[in-house]
Design an enzyme around this catalytic site. Structure first.
Site, PDB file in Angstrom:
ATOM      1  N   ARG A   1     -16.036   2.338   0.202  1.00  0.00           N
ATOM      2  CA  ARG A   1     -15.650   3.043   1.431  1.00  0.00           C
ATOM      3  C   ARG A   1     -14.796   4.262   1.106  1.00  0.00           C
ATOM      4  O   ARG A   1     -13.884   4.186   0.296  1.00  0.00           O
ATOM      5  CB  ARG A   1     -14.858   2.110   2.356  1.00  0.00           C
ATOM      6  CG  ARG A   1     -14.314   2.821   3.584  1.00  0.00           C
ATOM      7  CD  ARG A   1     -13.617   1.866   4.521  1.00  0.00           C
ATOM      8  NE  ARG A   1     -12.394   1.303   3.994  1.00  0.00           N
ATOM      9  CZ  ARG A   1     -11.220   1.953   3.951  1.00  0.00           C
ATOM     10  NH1 ARG A   1     -11.138   3.209   4.352  1.00  0.00           N
ATOM     11  NH2 ARG A   1     -10.134   1.339   3.496  1.00  0.00           N
TER      12      ARG A   1
ATOM     13  N   LEU B   1       0.816  -1.211   0.000  1.00  0.00           N
ATOM     14  CA  LEU B   1       0.000   0.000   0.000  1.00  0.00           C
ATOM     15  C   LEU B   1       0.854   1.268   0.000  1.00  0.00           C
ATOM     16  O   LEU B   1       1.805   1.400   0.771  1.00  0.00           O
ATOM     17  CB  LEU B   1      -0.897   0.007   1.239  1.00  0.00           C
ATOM     18  CG  LEU B   1      -1.795   1.239   1.429  1.00  0.00           C
ATOM     19  CD1 LEU B   1      -2.840   1.309   0.337  1.00  0.00           C
ATOM     20  CD2 LEU B   1      -2.449   1.213   2.807  1.00  0.00           C
TER      21      LEU B   1
END
Length: 563
Positions: free
Chosen positions: A376, A241
């Site tokens: 989200r 990430l």
């Protein structure tokens, strides 16, 4: 046998926040985790936590951004609760010692995040999750007389009594192989998501869908499982990430021609459109030949001052150097969309209760309240874990006050012990667990990703069903008892396959494009037919049973979603 008012399975932010709330309500609490609590996957949350704390901001604005981000699939009553309670939760964290960034005037400072109409993301550099987790862990030491921590215990199944109430679990001490029954008046699942169903993923190796599959096994419905978030910025090399905080600080996305391509897809928000929009834009650029030779795109952080990068993104600087050989302060880094988060999970109400299984609660990524719906917003996940972790802990503790302590028969332990013994006794004639897991992740990433269609989903479903059958004979090498991760991996594989099947089935069922579900064969959102949740229930070894439930609306009607 250990017995407690509230048993919490999982020691990340949702679990520890639930434990603090239950302990404050004077319940006896057990936290059971398969890793040391501060190694929970919550430490990977980098960018920050959302709250409408500034005087010029409002919870209504935060809530509308969340509803819009969810592509109108989020339940608005739950979203209102989360956004109303966000400022108090953030201040509580600050008061107990979380060292949030402060600006030059000494006030709590924010950064911009995707899909938000205001800069309302509070952060600790790019280690926000880790900072909060350590403070909560520290706070729990004050409750050592009523809170017991069982570190490196692996839950093998949930226990129900004759009336169907959840009354504890069976677990294995990873260090010794000892099996134990944990009795409890209430059980809170806080065991995280199922990112390991995909390869690559930003998720830790421990995110294998344990709680989702265990709840599903005893009758809890799963909701919104088709909604899988692909994060726009993960390393091309390995899926690690790169926090949205980089784009929040001003980084640009570029294709191989040097074009800042988000201008075509989201001219108002650019790189800070919602994650599903940015990921689709990136994948479109790659699919149409405007990606680099390595299959990625460029994230240019050099447009941000070096001083600011070293202050606010220092961990990303290290990741770039260590895993991509790139100094992000001097050159762009190669990224691509990568699996990151599961919006679906165990269906709960706003108190974390699983209505179909009395005594069972869920909070965090394992749960689906649903505050995230189809997509989200970045920095809403930490908020979700804390708000609904606290609400679950409070409600479970209050419920426990009027109950007697249940006691499960020893036969429940023997059943799980026999299952583990049978795994260890398998002949080496099948496939290795790791081979099956690798094939599962590859097929899910190929066919249940940013873009989907009927043929790809059918292939994925057929593959998952075959892998479920092959998993029954998958063999392991370690036959010992001390730290036998081999046998636990075989159990986790079963959890992952259950979660993957639910995800594929729901994606096949939803014949429209909404949020993270983009069907190239059904490219439009269809509110008339599909403004509803897809619920899945276990149906023995057969294909899961599909049903629907309405989306709760309060004050925002669906409209076209643009950024």
């Amino acid at each position: 046998m250990p017995s407690h008012d509230v048993l919490i399975i999982g020691a990340g932010l949702a679990g520890q926040r639930a434990a603090l709330a239950a302990a404050d309500a004077r319940a006896t609490v057990a936290i059971l985790s398969k890793v040391h609590p501060v190694r929970s996957h919550s430490v990977a949350a980098a960018g920050g936590i959302n709250a409408a704390l500034k005087p010029e901001d409002t919870w209504e604005s935060h809530a509308f951004d969340t509803v819009k981000g969810s592509d109108y699939l989020g339940d608005q009553d739950a979203i209102e609760i989360m956004c109303r309670e966000a400022p108090d939760e953030l201040l509580h964290l600050e008061h107990i010692g979380v060292t949030f960034h402060r600006n030059d005037e000494g006030q709590l400072g924010t950064r911009a995040f995707g899909g938000a109409s205001a800069a309302r993301t509070y952060y600790v550099a790019d280690i926000t999750g880790q900072a909060i987790l350590h403070v909560l862990y520290e706070q729990l030491t004050k409750y050592h007389e009523t809170v017991d921590s069982y570190e490196e215990w692996f839950t093998t199944s949930l226990i129900q009594d004759d009336e169907g109430r959840c009354t504890g679990c069976v677990a294995r001490d990873i260090r010794t192989g000892e099996m134990e029954i944990f009795d409890a008046k209430a059980v809170i699942l806080a065991s995280g998501g199922a990112g390991q169903c995909f390869k690559p993923t930003t998720n830790a190796l421990i995110c294998t869908g344990d709680g989702i599959a265990q709840a599903y096994e005893i009758g809890a419905p799963l909701m919104d499982m088709e909604m899988i978030q692909y994060h726009p910025t993960t390393l091309v090399e390995n899926g690690f990430l790169i926090t949205e905080g980089a784009r929040g600080e001003g980084a640009h996305l570029l294709n191989k021609d040097g074009e800042r391509f988000m201008e075509k897809y989201a001219p108002n928000k650019m790189e800070l459109a919602s994650r599903d929009v940015v990921s689709r834009a990136e994948q479109t650029e790659i699919n149409e030949g405007r990606g680099f030779d390595n299959g990625g795109l460029a994230l240019d952080i050099t447009v941000v001052s070096r001083k600011r990068v070293l202050e606010a993104l220092r961990e990303i600087v290290n990741i770039g150097k260590d895993f991509a050989g790139t100094d992000i302060t001097r050159e762009p880094i190669m990224i691509r969309p990568g699996q990151h988060y599961i919006m679906g999970g165990v269906k709960t109400d706003v108190h974390g209760r699983v209505p179909s299984v009395p005594g069972l609660y869920a909070a965090g990524e394992v749960a689906c309240v649903s505050v995230h719906g189809g997509n989200r917003l970045g920095a809403n996940s930490l908020l979700d874990t804390l708000v609904f972790g606290r609400r679950s802990g409070q409600h479970a503790a209050e419920r426990a006050q009027a109950m007697r302590m249940p006691s499960a028969p020893i036969s429940r332990l023997r059943r799980d012990a026999d299952h583990i013994d049978s795994i260890m006794a398998r002949e080496r004639t099948g496939r290795r667990v790791s081979e099956i897991k690798d094939e599962l992740g590859t097929i899910m990433n190929r066919n249940v990703a940013v873009f989907r269609d009927a043929d790809g989903l059918a292939t994925a479903h057929e593959t998952v069903r075959r892998l479920k059958e092959e998993a029954r004979s998958a063999y392991i090498d370690d036959r010992g008892t001390v730290f036998n991760q081999d046998v636990l991996g075989a159990i986790e594989l079963g959890y992952m396959l259950d979660c993957a099947e639910a995800t594929v089935m729901a994606a096949i069922e939803r014949k429209e494009s909404r949020g993270a579900q983009f069907r190239t064969d059904f490219p439009e959102r269809n509110d008339d037919e599909w403004l509803k949740h897809i619920d899945l229930s276990r149906n023995g070894d057969e294909t899961p049973h599909v049903s629907y439930s309405p989306v709760t609306m309060t004050q925002w009607e669906p409209e076209e979603r643009k950024y």
